[in-house]
Motif scaffolding. Structure first.
Motif, PDB file in Angstrom:
ATOM      1  N   UNK A   8       0.541   4.380  -8.636  1.00 39.42           N
ATOM      2  CA  UNK A   8      -0.263   3.353  -7.979  1.00 39.42           C
ATOM      3  C   UNK A   8       0.267   3.096  -6.570  1.00 39.42           C
ATOM      4  N   UNK A   9       1.576   2.988  -6.442  1.00 36.56           N
ATOM      5  CA  UNK A   9       2.171   2.764  -5.123  1.00 36.56           C
ATOM      6  C   UNK A   9       1.897   3.951  -4.200  1.00 36.56           C
ATOM      7  N   UNK A  10       1.973   5.158  -4.750  1.00 38.84           N
ATOM      8  CA  UNK A  10       1.691   6.369  -3.963  1.00 38.84           C
ATOM      9  C   UNK A  10       0.241   6.370  -3.471  1.00 38.84           C
ATOM     10  N   UNK A  11      -0.689   6.024  -4.359  1.00 43.84           N
ATOM     11  CA  UNK A  11      -2.103   5.963  -3.968  1.00 43.84           C
ATOM     12  C   UNK A  11      -2.323   4.934  -2.871  1.00 43.84           C
ATOM     13  N   UNK A  12      -1.703   3.771  -3.021  1.00 40.45           N
ATOM     14  CA  UNK A  12      -1.862   2.738  -1.996  1.00 40.45           C
ATOM     15  C   UNK A  12      -1.321   3.208  -0.655  1.00 40.45           C
ATOM     16  N   UNK A  13      -0.151   3.853  -0.676  1.00 39.28           N
ATOM     17  CA  UNK A  13       0.470   4.321   0.571  1.00 39.28           C
ATOM     18  C   UNK A  13      -0.383   5.403   1.227  1.00 39.28           C
ATOM     19  N   UNK A  14      -0.891   6.339   0.428  1.00 34.21           N
ATOM     20  CA  UNK A  14      -1.721   7.423   0.971  1.00 34.21           C
ATOM     21  C   UNK A  14      -2.974   6.893   1.640  1.00 34.21           C
ATOM     22  N   UNK A  15      -3.529   5.833   1.080  1.00 31.84           N
ATOM     23  CA  UNK A  15      -4.803   5.309   1.583  1.00 31.84           C
ATOM     24  C   UNK A  15      -4.640   4.105   2.496  1.00 31.84           C
ATOM     25  N   UNK A  16      -3.393   3.676   2.710  1.00 31.53           N
ATOM     26  CA  UNK A  16      -3.156   2.530   3.586  1.00 31.53           C
ATOM     27  C   UNK A  16      -3.657   1.214   3.021  1.00 31.53           C
ATOM     28  N   UNK A  17      -3.580   1.064   1.706  1.00 32.90           N
ATOM     29  CA  UNK A  17      -4.062  -0.147   1.039  1.00 32.90           C
ATOM     30  C   UNK A  17      -2.865  -1.046   0.717  1.00 32.90           C
ATOM     31  N   UNK A  18      -2.976  -2.313   1.089  1.00 30.05           N
ATOM     32  CA  UNK A  18      -1.908  -3.257   0.770  1.00 30.05           C
ATOM     33  C   UNK A  18      -2.029  -3.710  -0.683  1.00 30.05           C
ATOM     34  N   UNK A  19      -0.924  -4.215  -1.188  1.00 26.91           N
ATOM     35  CA  UNK A  19      -0.922  -4.769  -2.541  1.00 26.91           C
ATOM     36  C   UNK A  19      -1.916  -5.926  -2.627  1.00 26.91           C
ATOM     37  N   UNK A  20      -1.912  -6.769  -1.610  1.00 26.84           N
ATOM     38  CA  UNK A  20      -2.823  -7.914  -1.588  1.00 26.84           C
ATOM     39  C   UNK A  20      -4.284  -7.466  -1.520  1.00 26.84           C
ATOM     40  N   UNK A  21      -4.560  -6.453  -0.730  1.00 30.83           N
ATOM     41  CA  UNK A  21      -5.927  -5.948  -0.628  1.00 30.83           C
ATOM     42  C   UNK A  21      -6.424  -5.344  -1.921  1.00 30.83           C
TER      43      UNK A  21
END
Length: 122
Positions: A8-21
């Motif tokens: 999940x963290x990898x997907x967020x980092x790849x796509x530039x998505x914040x935890x809050x978003x």
């Protein structure tokens, strides 16, 4: 961190998505997602996994891989060795004592050994 949390963290980092978003999009709290990522919460529900797959547009093998990681991501495992050979109970206890010292490479080696067990012996 659990396998699901790491992905999940990898997907967020790849796509530039914040935890809050991501939390807002999934209608969950950022604290809950953070706890999932860090292994402080149990495995996510199938519904949440489906939402994550939809959010990131994961299909086919990628979606199934995320679901598999979720199933394997319970951070507090309990082993019942009642009725098993003493060697198996000893192994389970040794693993419980030493798990914090197992490196990712050593874990991969142990998993490979387990994967080679005959199906009837698993």
């Amino acid at each position: 961190m659990t396998p699901f949390g790491a992905r999940l963290r990898e997907l967020r980092a790849q796509r530039g998505v914040t935890l809050k978003g991501l939390a807002a999009a999934l209608q969950v709290s950022a604290a809950y997602l953070s706890a999932l990522e860090h292994g402080r919460r149990g495995r996510p529900s199938a519904g949440l996994v489906h939402q994550v797959n939809e959010y990131f547009g994961l299909i086919w093998d990628d979606a199934e891989d995320l679901a598999r990681l979720a199933r394997q991501s319970h951070p507090r495992v309990v082993l019942d060795t009642a009725g098993l050979a003493p060697e198996v109970t000893d192994l389970a206890n040794r693993l419980a004592r030493e798990i914090r010292h197992v490196t990712p490479a050593a874990a991969a080696q142990m998993a490979a050994v387990l994967d080679r067990l005959p199906k009837g012996k698993r």
